[in-house]
Design an enzyme around this catalytic site. Structure first.
Site, PDB file in Angstrom:
ATOM      1  N   ILE A   9      -9.749 -41.406  -3.983  1.00 40.80           N
ATOM      2  CA  ILE A   9      -9.009 -40.178  -3.633  1.00 40.80           C
ATOM      3  C   ILE A   9      -7.672 -40.498  -2.965  1.00 40.80           C
ATOM      4  N   THR A  10      -7.556 -41.694  -2.382  1.00 39.08           N
ATOM      5  CA  THR A  10      -6.291 -42.057  -1.719  1.00 39.08           C
ATOM      6  C   THR A  10      -5.269 -42.633  -2.697  1.00 39.08           C
ATOM      7  N   GLY A  11      -5.664 -42.798  -3.956  1.00 35.21           N
ATOM      8  CA  GLY A  11      -4.754 -43.376  -4.954  1.00 35.21           C
ATOM      9  C   GLY A  11      -3.882 -42.308  -5.599  1.00 35.21           C
ATOM     10  N   GLN A  12      -3.035 -42.744  -6.524  1.00 31.59           N
ATOM     11  CA  GLN A  12      -2.143 -41.801  -7.222  1.00 31.59           C
ATOM     12  C   GLN A  12      -2.941 -40.669  -7.868  1.00 31.59           C
ATOM     13  N   ASP A  63     -17.450 -48.158   0.323  1.00 33.60           N
ATOM     14  CA  ASP A  63     -16.776 -49.145  -0.526  1.00 33.60           C
ATOM     15  C   ASP A  63     -17.562 -49.261  -1.829  1.00 33.60           C
ATOM     16  N   ALA A  87     -10.725 -48.292  -7.984  1.00 32.15           N
ATOM     17  CA  ALA A  87     -10.726 -49.579  -8.690  1.00 32.15           C
ATOM     18  C   ALA A  87      -9.673 -50.505  -8.092  1.00 32.15           C
ATOM     19  N   GLN A  88      -9.845 -51.810  -8.291  1.00 31.74           N
ATOM     20  CA  GLN A  88      -8.711 -52.726  -8.127  1.00 31.74           C
ATOM     21  C   GLN A  88      -7.976 -52.537  -9.437  1.00 31.74           C
ATOM     22  N   SER A 130      -9.486 -47.220 -19.459  1.00 35.24           N
ATOM     23  CA  SER A 130      -8.048 -47.522 -19.535  1.00 35.24           C
ATOM     24  C   SER A 130      -7.609 -48.002 -20.911  1.00 35.24           C
ATOM     25  N   GLU A 132      -5.675 -50.242 -21.301  1.00 40.75           N
ATOM     26  CA  GLU A 132      -5.602 -51.704 -21.168  1.00 40.75           C
ATOM     27  C   GLU A 132      -6.774 -52.363 -21.909  1.00 40.75           C
ATOM     28  N   TYR A 153      -8.989 -57.462 -15.375  1.00 39.20           N
ATOM     29  CA  TYR A 153      -9.063 -56.013 -15.143  1.00 39.20           C
ATOM     30  C   TYR A 153      -9.581 -55.300 -16.397  1.00 39.20           C
TER      31      TYR A 153
HETATM   32  P1  NAP Z   1      -4.502 -46.598  -7.604  1.00 44.90           P
HETATM   33  O1  NAP Z   1      -3.340 -45.745  -7.169  1.00 44.90           O
HETATM   34  O2  NAP Z   1      -4.387 -48.069  -7.573  1.00 44.90           O
HETATM   35  O3  NAP Z   1      -5.752 -46.141  -6.721  1.00 44.90           O
HETATM   36  C1  NAP Z   1      -6.923 -46.880  -6.672  1.00 44.90           C
HETATM   37  C2  NAP Z   1      -7.873 -46.240  -5.683  1.00 44.90           C
HETATM   38  O4  NAP Z   1      -9.074 -47.018  -5.619  1.00 44.90           O
HETATM   39  C3  NAP Z   1      -7.329 -46.166  -4.250  1.00 44.90           C
HETATM   40  O5  NAP Z   1      -7.743 -44.954  -3.660  1.00 44.90           O
HETATM   41  C4  NAP Z   1      -8.025 -47.333  -3.581  1.00 44.90           C
HETATM   42  O6  NAP Z   1      -8.152 -47.213  -2.183  1.00 44.90           O
HETATM   43  C5  NAP Z   1      -9.389 -47.260  -4.256  1.00 44.90           C
HETATM   44  N1  NAP Z   1     -10.158 -48.492  -4.137  1.00 44.90           N
HETATM   45  C6  NAP Z   1      -9.775 -49.747  -4.465  1.00 44.90           C
HETATM   46  N2  NAP Z   1     -10.756 -50.626  -4.198  1.00 44.90           N
HETATM   47  C7  NAP Z   1     -11.772 -49.920  -3.674  1.00 44.90           C
HETATM   48  C8  NAP Z   1     -13.058 -50.266  -3.171  1.00 44.90           C
HETATM   49  N3  NAP Z   1     -13.474 -51.542  -3.145  1.00 44.90           N
HETATM   50  N4  NAP Z   1     -13.850 -49.285  -2.707  1.00 44.90           N
HETATM   51  C9  NAP Z   1     -13.427 -47.993  -2.708  1.00 44.90           C
HETATM   52  N5  NAP Z   1     -12.223 -47.592  -3.151  1.00 44.90           N
HETATM   53  C10 NAP Z   1     -11.403 -48.547  -3.633  1.00 44.90           C
HETATM   54  O7  NAP Z   1      -4.936 -46.189  -9.078  1.00 44.90           O
HETATM   55  P2  NAP Z   1      -4.531 -44.915  -9.966  1.00 44.90           P
HETATM   56  O8  NAP Z   1      -3.267 -45.210 -10.675  1.00 44.90           O
HETATM   57  O9  NAP Z   1      -4.677 -43.696  -9.159  1.00 44.90           O
HETATM   58  O10 NAP Z   1      -5.674 -44.981 -11.080  1.00 44.90           O
HETATM   59  C11 NAP Z   1      -6.933 -44.345 -10.873  1.00 44.90           C
HETATM   60  C12 NAP Z   1      -7.972 -44.980 -11.784  1.00 44.90           C
HETATM   61  O11 NAP Z   1      -7.575 -44.841 -13.136  1.00 44.90           O
HETATM   62  C13 NAP Z   1      -8.182 -46.480 -11.572  1.00 44.90           C
HETATM   63  O12 NAP Z   1      -9.542 -46.738 -11.824  1.00 44.90           O
HETATM   64  C14 NAP Z   1      -7.324 -47.123 -12.644  1.00 44.90           C
HETATM   65  O13 NAP Z   1      -7.848 -48.393 -12.968  1.00 44.90           O
HETATM   66  C15 NAP Z   1      -7.498 -46.121 -13.768  1.00 44.90           C
HETATM   67  N6  NAP Z   1      -6.390 -46.018 -14.709  1.00 44.90           N
HETATM   68  C16 NAP Z   1      -5.126 -45.812 -14.249  1.00 44.90           C
HETATM   69  C17 NAP Z   1      -4.090 -45.655 -15.156  1.00 44.90           C
HETATM   70  C18 NAP Z   1      -2.682 -45.415 -14.687  1.00 44.90           C
HETATM   71  O14 NAP Z   1      -1.758 -45.590 -15.500  1.00 44.90           O
HETATM   72  N7  NAP Z   1      -2.472 -44.996 -13.453  1.00 44.90           N
HETATM   73  C19 NAP Z   1      -4.359 -45.703 -16.538  1.00 44.90           C
HETATM   74  C20 NAP Z   1      -5.676 -45.893 -16.971  1.00 44.90           C
HETATM   75  C21 NAP Z   1      -6.687 -46.031 -16.038  1.00 44.90           C
HETATM   76  P3  NAP Z   1      -6.942 -47.662  -1.177  1.00 44.90           P
HETATM   77  O15 NAP Z   1      -5.956 -46.518  -1.199  1.00 44.90           O
HETATM   78  O16 NAP Z   1      -7.635 -47.830   0.115  1.00 44.90           O
HETATM   79  O17 NAP Z   1      -6.356 -48.923  -1.743  1.00 44.90           O
HETATM   80  N1  GDD Z   2       3.862 -54.543 -12.344  1.00 44.54           N
HETATM   81  C1  GDD Z   2       4.901 -55.122 -12.965  1.00 44.54           C
HETATM   82  N2  GDD Z   2       5.876 -55.724 -12.208  1.00 44.54           N
HETATM   83  N3  GDD Z   2       4.940 -55.112 -14.315  1.00 44.54           N
HETATM   84  C2  GDD Z   2       6.010 -55.672 -14.916  1.00 44.54           C
HETATM   85  C3  GDD Z   2       7.053 -56.283 -14.197  1.00 44.54           C
HETATM   86  C4  GDD Z   2       6.978 -56.318 -12.773  1.00 44.54           C
HETATM   87  O1  GDD Z   2       7.838 -56.830 -12.084  1.00 44.54           O
HETATM   88  N4  GDD Z   2       7.960 -56.744 -15.093  1.00 44.54           N
HETATM   89  C5  GDD Z   2       7.526 -56.438 -16.311  1.00 44.54           C
HETATM   90  N5  GDD Z   2       6.324 -55.789 -16.212  1.00 44.54           N
HETATM   91  C6  GDD Z   2       5.511 -55.338 -17.359  1.00 44.54           C
HETATM   92  C7  GDD Z   2       4.062 -55.826 -17.321  1.00 44.54           C
HETATM   93  O2  GDD Z   2       3.983 -57.180 -17.772  1.00 44.54           O
HETATM   94  C8  GDD Z   2       3.415 -54.823 -18.259  1.00 44.54           C
HETATM   95  O3  GDD Z   2       3.584 -55.230 -19.590  1.00 44.54           O
HETATM   96  C9  GDD Z   2       4.225 -53.538 -18.041  1.00 44.54           C
HETATM   97  O4  GDD Z   2       5.413 -53.937 -17.318  1.00 44.54           O
HETATM   98  C10 GDD Z   2       3.497 -52.473 -17.245  1.00 44.54           C
HETATM   99  O5  GDD Z   2       2.984 -53.071 -16.069  1.00 44.54           O
HETATM  100  P1  GDD Z   2       2.322 -52.174 -14.893  1.00 44.54           P
HETATM  101  O6  GDD Z   2       3.226 -51.089 -14.502  1.00 44.54           O
HETATM  102  O7  GDD Z   2       1.853 -53.126 -13.849  1.00 44.54           O
HETATM  103  O8  GDD Z   2       1.103 -51.465 -15.637  1.00 44.54           O
HETATM  104  P2  GDD Z   2      -0.015 -52.031 -16.625  1.00 44.54           P
HETATM  105  O9  GDD Z   2       0.289 -51.477 -17.987  1.00 44.54           O
HETATM  106  O10 GDD Z   2      -0.202 -53.491 -16.509  1.00 44.54           O
HETATM  107  O11 GDD Z   2      -1.335 -51.350 -16.035  1.00 44.54           O
HETATM  108  C11 GDD Z   2      -1.322 -49.963 -15.657  1.00 44.54           C
HETATM  109  O12 GDD Z   2      -1.697 -49.171 -16.757  1.00 44.54           O
HETATM  110  C12 GDD Z   2      -3.045 -49.382 -17.232  1.00 44.54           C
HETATM  111  C13 GDD Z   2      -3.244 -48.455 -18.434  1.00 44.54           C
HETATM  112  O13 GDD Z   2      -2.712 -49.032 -19.573  1.00 44.54           O
HETATM  113  C14 GDD Z   2      -2.285 -49.810 -14.478  1.00 44.54           C
HETATM  114  O14 GDD Z   2      -2.152 -48.530 -13.956  1.00 44.54           O
HETATM  115  C15 GDD Z   2      -3.729 -49.999 -14.907  1.00 44.54           C
HETATM  116  O15 GDD Z   2      -4.592 -49.666 -13.823  1.00 44.54           O
HETATM  117  C16 GDD Z   2      -4.000 -49.065 -16.096  1.00 44.54           C
HETATM  118  O16 GDD Z   2      -5.321 -49.201 -16.527  1.00 44.54           O
END
Ligand code: NAP
Ligand code: GDD
Length: 343
Positions: A9-12, A63, A87-88, A130, A132, A153
């Protein structure tokens, strides 16, 4: 009043989802980690002290790596819906912390599914899967595209995805996988590339920063707006039957194009400021993601509202406001709160 339990809930996404569910009159229970510094910044605007009769968000320490406590919590709360977003979630970090990522991102899901099974609570479960997971599978990707994970991941998310399907088949749980492509917002963590870029470019514009170091600028992503994507999560849990859905915009752009557009908006030439640093490269990369969300469009009636251009505008505007505040403080002789040294 429906009750929802949200991990992450504290994440994006957690913060946008909490907003959406409050609007829909849910009572919300969120799992938070104990931290030595505040970690509730993204939901502070929603939180009311629990003594307040209008409070509808309750936070519980826990946790994802501790199963007994998750089981007790779910039994006590007995939520109608569980949104498992914790998630991490950082792909690059998962190469540095593969075991931890497997534990929290992979086994964390299993712990929740087991908690539902053992307590016997009647609930609906959303798993944050995801894009990913598609990894090396060429675009466009949809629900039938094979998974070829390219990081610890992604492998952990594939494991969790299959456990959700297994518990759905074996125990008839109402459990859904939302296979979400990248989604961003001003609340995005600052080590993800979009926010790293908008933050750096706005700071460069105001002479608060000189350079921006990036990794692979040729990678392509399908970037949408997080606020649109949490609506899809909710919709999945309102259907008659559980299923898995791809959520995406159907447009793809390279990191270079994102950078170019952000700097252009600020009337800056990115080539003067951006350098490559190999430490941001990943041992294995996902080259191109482009989602086909036809199933979600047809069955959920979902489609994204915010365009790529609008997303960039929104993020640049929010970061410009932050940079202006930072500059005002500096000009007045104050040292603003530290920048993240891990960016
Ligand atoms: P985020 O901002 O990194 O948030 C992750 C959340 O998980 C935070 O609230 C974090 O808490 C919590 N968390 C991490 N480790 C934990 C643990 N050991 N126990 C309990 N809570 C824990 O991620 P997001 O972008 O909101 O994404 C939400 C979910 O969607 C994630 O599962 C991510 O993998 C997945 N996802 C994201 C995207 C994307 O583009 N954003 C796309 C596909 C899937 P803290 O605030 O304390 O760190
Ligand atoms: N983070 C980061 N930092 N990425 C970089 C950088 C940099 O300085 N330079 C280039 N990139 C490239 C990465 O190599 C990747 O190809 C792309 O930018 C996006 O990286 P991120 O924004 O870190 O996102 P991600 O695609 O690896 O993962 C995110 O999206 C997934 C869904 O496809 C995360 O939110 C994952 O949690 C999520 O599942």
């Amino acid at each position: 009043m429906k009750k929802a339990f949200i991990t992450g809930i504290t994440g994006q996404d957690g913060s946008y989802l909490a907003e959406l569910l409050l609007d829909k009159c849910y009572e919300i229970h969120g799992l938070i980690r104990r931290s030595s510094s505040f970690n509730t910044e993204r939901i502070d605007h929603l939180y009311k002290d629990f003594h307040d009769p209008e409070a509808r968000i309750y936070l519980h320490y826990g946790d994802l790596s501790i199963s007994g406590q998750l089981t007790d919590m779910l039994y006590d709360i007995s939520p109608d819906e569980i949104y498992h977003l914790g998630a991490q979630s950082h792909v690059r970090v998962s190469f540095d912390m593969p075991e931890y990522t497997g534990d929290v991102t992979g086994l964390g899901t299993l712990r929740l599914l087991e908690a539902i099974r053992k307590t016997g609570i009647k609930t609906r479960f959303y798993q944050a899967s995801s894009s990913e997971m598609f990894g090396a599978s060429p675009p466009p990707q949809n629900e039938s595209t094979p998974f070829q994970p390219r990081s610890p991941y992604a492998a952990a998310k594939v494991y969790a995805y299959h456990m959700v399907q297994n518990y759905r088949d074996a125990y008839k749980l109402f459990a859904c996988n939302g296979i979400l492509f990248n989604h961003e917002s001003p609340r995005r963590g600052e080590t993800f590339v979009t926010h790293k870029v908008t933050r750096a470019a706005t700071r460069i514009k105001l002479n608060l920063q000189e350079k921006l170091y990036l990794g692979n600028m040729e990678a392509k992503r399908d970037w949408g707006f997080a606020g649109d994507y949490v609506e899809a999560m909710w919709l999945m849990l309102q259907q008659d039957t559980p299923d898995d859905y791809v959520i995406a915009t159907g447009e793809t752009h390279s990191v270079r194009e994102f950078v170019e557009r952000v700097f252009q908006k600020l009337e800056l030439d990115y080539e003067k400021y951006v350098s490559i640093d190999s430490r941001y490269f990943r041992p294995t990369e996902v080259d191109a993601l482009l989602g086909d969300a036809s199933k979600a469009r047809t069955k959920l009636g979902w489609q994204p509202k915010v365009t790529f251009e609008q997303l960039i505008d929104m993020m640049v505007k929010a970061d410009m406001e932050l940079a202006e505040k930072e500059k005002t403080l500096l000009d007045a002789g104050y040292r603003p709160k530290g920048n993240n040294c891990m960016i």
